[in-house]
Design a protein around this motif. Structure first.
Motif, PDB file in Angstrom:
ATOM      1  N   MET A   1       0.845  -1.208   0.000  1.00  0.00           N
ATOM      2  CA  MET A   1       0.000   0.000   0.000  1.00  0.00           C
ATOM      3  C   MET A   1       0.867   1.240   0.000  1.00  0.00           C
ATOM      4  O   MET A   1       1.575   1.522   0.967  1.00  0.00           O
ATOM      5  CB  MET A   1      -0.905  -0.013   1.238  1.00  0.00           C
ATOM      6  CG  MET A   1      -2.158   0.811   1.083  1.00  0.00           C
ATOM      7  SD  MET A   1      -3.229   0.205  -0.221  1.00  0.00           S
ATOM      8  CE  MET A   1      -4.289   1.606  -0.518  1.00  0.00           C
ATOM      9  N   GLN A   2       0.799   1.987  -1.075  1.00  0.00           N
ATOM     10  CA  GLN A   2       1.602   3.191  -1.235  1.00  0.00           C
ATOM     11  C   GLN A   2       1.334   4.186  -0.113  1.00  0.00           C
ATOM     12  O   GLN A   2       2.246   4.774   0.454  1.00  0.00           O
ATOM     13  CB  GLN A   2       1.246   3.826  -2.590  1.00  0.00           C
ATOM     14  CG  GLN A   2       2.228   4.854  -3.054  1.00  0.00           C
ATOM     15  CD  GLN A   2       3.489   4.216  -3.630  1.00  0.00           C
ATOM     16  OE1 GLN A   2       4.142   3.384  -2.975  1.00  0.00           O
ATOM     17  NE2 GLN A   2       3.834   4.581  -4.830  1.00  0.00           N
TER      18      GLN A   2
ATOM     19  N   ALA B   1       0.256   3.710   2.919  1.00  0.00           N
ATOM     20  CA  ALA B   1       0.773   3.308   4.223  1.00  0.00           C
ATOM     21  C   ALA B   1       2.245   3.659   4.319  1.00  0.00           C
ATOM     22  O   ALA B   1       2.707   4.161   5.348  1.00  0.00           O
ATOM     23  CB  ALA B   1       0.582   1.809   4.435  1.00  0.00           C
ATOM     24  N   LEU B   2       2.956   3.411   3.241  1.00  0.00           N
ATOM     25  CA  LEU B   2       4.384   3.711   3.240  1.00  0.00           C
ATOM     26  C   LEU B   2       4.630   5.207   3.389  1.00  0.00           C
ATOM     27  O   LEU B   2       5.514   5.633   4.143  1.00  0.00           O
ATOM     28  CB  LEU B   2       5.013   3.187   1.946  1.00  0.00           C
ATOM     29  CG  LEU B   2       6.510   3.425   1.769  1.00  0.00           C
ATOM     30  CD1 LEU B   2       7.277   2.938   2.987  1.00  0.00           C
ATOM     31  CD2 LEU B   2       7.006   2.735   0.515  1.00  0.00           C
ATOM     32  N   ARG B   3       3.829   5.984   2.707  1.00  0.00           N
ATOM     33  CA  ARG B   3       3.993   7.436   2.814  1.00  0.00           C
ATOM     34  C   ARG B   3       3.640   7.927   4.207  1.00  0.00           C
ATOM     35  O   ARG B   3       4.284   8.822   4.746  1.00  0.00           O
ATOM     36  CB  ARG B   3       3.116   8.143   1.777  1.00  0.00           C
ATOM     37  CG  ARG B   3       3.744   8.078   0.409  1.00  0.00           C
ATOM     38  CD  ARG B   3       2.863   8.706  -0.643  1.00  0.00           C
ATOM     39  NE  ARG B   3       3.475   8.530  -1.957  1.00  0.00           N
ATOM     40  CZ  ARG B   3       2.786   8.419  -3.077  1.00  0.00           C
ATOM     41  NH1 ARG B   3       1.464   8.440  -3.052  1.00  0.00           N
ATOM     42  NH2 ARG B   3       3.417   8.277  -4.227  1.00  0.00           N
ATOM     43  N   GLN B   4       2.613   7.334   4.756  1.00  0.00           N
ATOM     44  CA  GLN B   4       2.226   7.701   6.114  1.00  0.00           C
ATOM     45  C   GLN B   4       3.369   7.368   7.067  1.00  0.00           C
ATOM     46  O   GLN B   4       3.699   8.143   7.969  1.00  0.00           O
ATOM     47  CB  GLN B   4       0.963   6.918   6.502  1.00  0.00           C
ATOM     48  CG  GLN B   4       0.441   7.232   7.888  1.00  0.00           C
ATOM     49  CD  GLN B   4      -0.011   8.680   8.010  1.00  0.00           C
ATOM     50  OE1 GLN B   4      -0.811   9.149   7.201  1.00  0.00           O
ATOM     51  NE2 GLN B   4       0.508   9.394   8.988  1.00  0.00           N
ATOM     52  N   PHE B   5       3.944   6.221   6.834  1.00  0.00           N
ATOM     53  CA  PHE B   5       5.068   5.787   7.667  1.00  0.00           C
ATOM     54  C   PHE B   5       6.244   6.753   7.557  1.00  0.00           C
ATOM     55  O   PHE B   5       6.805   7.196   8.562  1.00  0.00           O
ATOM     56  CB  PHE B   5       5.504   4.384   7.240  1.00  0.00           C
ATOM     57  CG  PHE B   5       6.767   3.927   7.903  1.00  0.00           C
ATOM     58  CD1 PHE B   5       6.758   3.455   9.202  1.00  0.00           C
ATOM     59  CD2 PHE B   5       7.976   3.997   7.222  1.00  0.00           C
ATOM     60  CE1 PHE B   5       7.930   3.040   9.813  1.00  0.00           C
ATOM     61  CE2 PHE B   5       9.153   3.586   7.830  1.00  0.00           C
ATOM     62  CZ  PHE B   5       9.126   3.108   9.127  1.00  0.00           C
ATOM     63  N   LYS B   6       6.596   7.097   6.332  1.00  0.00           N
ATOM     64  CA  LYS B   6       7.705   8.035   6.135  1.00  0.00           C
ATOM     65  C   LYS B   6       7.393   9.369   6.794  1.00  0.00           C
ATOM     66  O   LYS B   6       8.245   9.971   7.454  1.00  0.00           O
ATOM     67  CB  LYS B   6       7.952   8.248   4.635  1.00  0.00           C
ATOM     68  CG  LYS B   6       8.581   7.050   3.933  1.00  0.00           C
ATOM     69  CD  LYS B   6       8.668   7.293   2.437  1.00  0.00           C
ATOM     70  CE  LYS B   6       9.244   6.096   1.698  1.00  0.00           C
ATOM     71  NZ  LYS B   6       9.132   6.230   0.226  1.00  0.00           N
ATOM     72  N   ALA B   7       6.167   9.826   6.614  1.00  0.00           N
ATOM     73  CA  ALA B   7       5.777  11.107   7.217  1.00  0.00           C
ATOM     74  C   ALA B   7       5.928  11.045   8.733  1.00  0.00           C
ATOM     75  O   ALA B   7       6.364  12.015   9.359  1.00  0.00           O
ATOM     76  CB  ALA B   7       4.343  11.452   6.829  1.00  0.00           C
TER      77      ALA B   7
END
Lengths: 118, 118
Positions: free
Chosen positions: A1-2, A4-10
């Motif tokens: 999930m793109q 989720a990954l962005r949320q994680f990085k954020a």
DNA sequence: TTCGTATATTCGACAAATCGAATATACGAA
DNA sequence: TTCGTATATTCGATTTGTCGAATATACGAA
């Protein structure tokens, strides 16, 4: 999930989006330290340090270990140190604009005094 | 000045401390794009995209170039892409806990749906 | 137990970030 | 000009982050 990954990085970025927390990670660069030493090296209030440590802990940036009376913190993954190092290079590469930016952002406050010893 | 460098790093992190802004940087990974395309790919409001772009511009993360009717944005330094890639590895390395963390953070909202296709 | 030290949490005040809606600006085409 | 499209800025409401002061907890020593 793109997403989720962005949320994680954020989340990671947000965790590090404060000079004190960056300082904590950097001070832990060479290994674990008890909170007292961290406070002493950074020269911040005890409560404040503890709050920042709580943020770093919540975002899994640091690990902690209790030993008797004190708590030792450490950086969970050296990859993060690597990130900070990359940013140092970034800073140096764009030194001129970086300083201009910081000076600008410091307008009312006083944050910048020079750029020696990077 | 150690503090200036930390302030600078904190600024960068803060600039990237939002999923939409990370998405913008990632969508610009392979080169410049006009705002319209960015909006379309991300599926965000026009005003919102513009605000996030303003943040990235203010922190010097992106460069922009006007051409006729439209404005093209690009990432100023590939080092930042490198940082994002490191975080992807970080995410993968700590997959289990990362997912747990995101799930936890998503409590009321719905952010996480799986971790395929990283 | 009680005490002292180490660390964490809570609280209230304040500053900053975020959003969508509305509005403004810039510019090419007609 | 005037119009239409592309992008930016402003506004007010809401949320989130930050701080120091005060308080709470954990734990070893006496």
């Amino acid at each position: 999930m793109q997403d989720a990954l962005r949320q994680f990085k954020a989340n990671i970025f947000q965790a590090l989006a404060h000079p004190t927390r960056i300082a904590i990670v950097e001070v832990l660069r060479d290994g674990e330290l008890p909170v007292g030493v961290i406070i002493e090296r950074l020269g911040v209030e005890q409560a404040n340090a503890s709050q920042h440590l709580a943020v770093l802990k919540a975002k899994q940036i640091v690990a902690y270990r209790k030993e008797g009376n004190q708590v030792f913190y450490s950086v969970r993954d050296p990859l993060l140190i690597e990130v900070l190092d990359i940013l140092r290079r970034y800073f140096q590469a764009h030194l001129t604009e970086s300083m201009a930016m910081l000076t600008e952002m410091a307008q009312s406050e006083s944050v910048v005094n020079g750029a020696k010893s990077l």
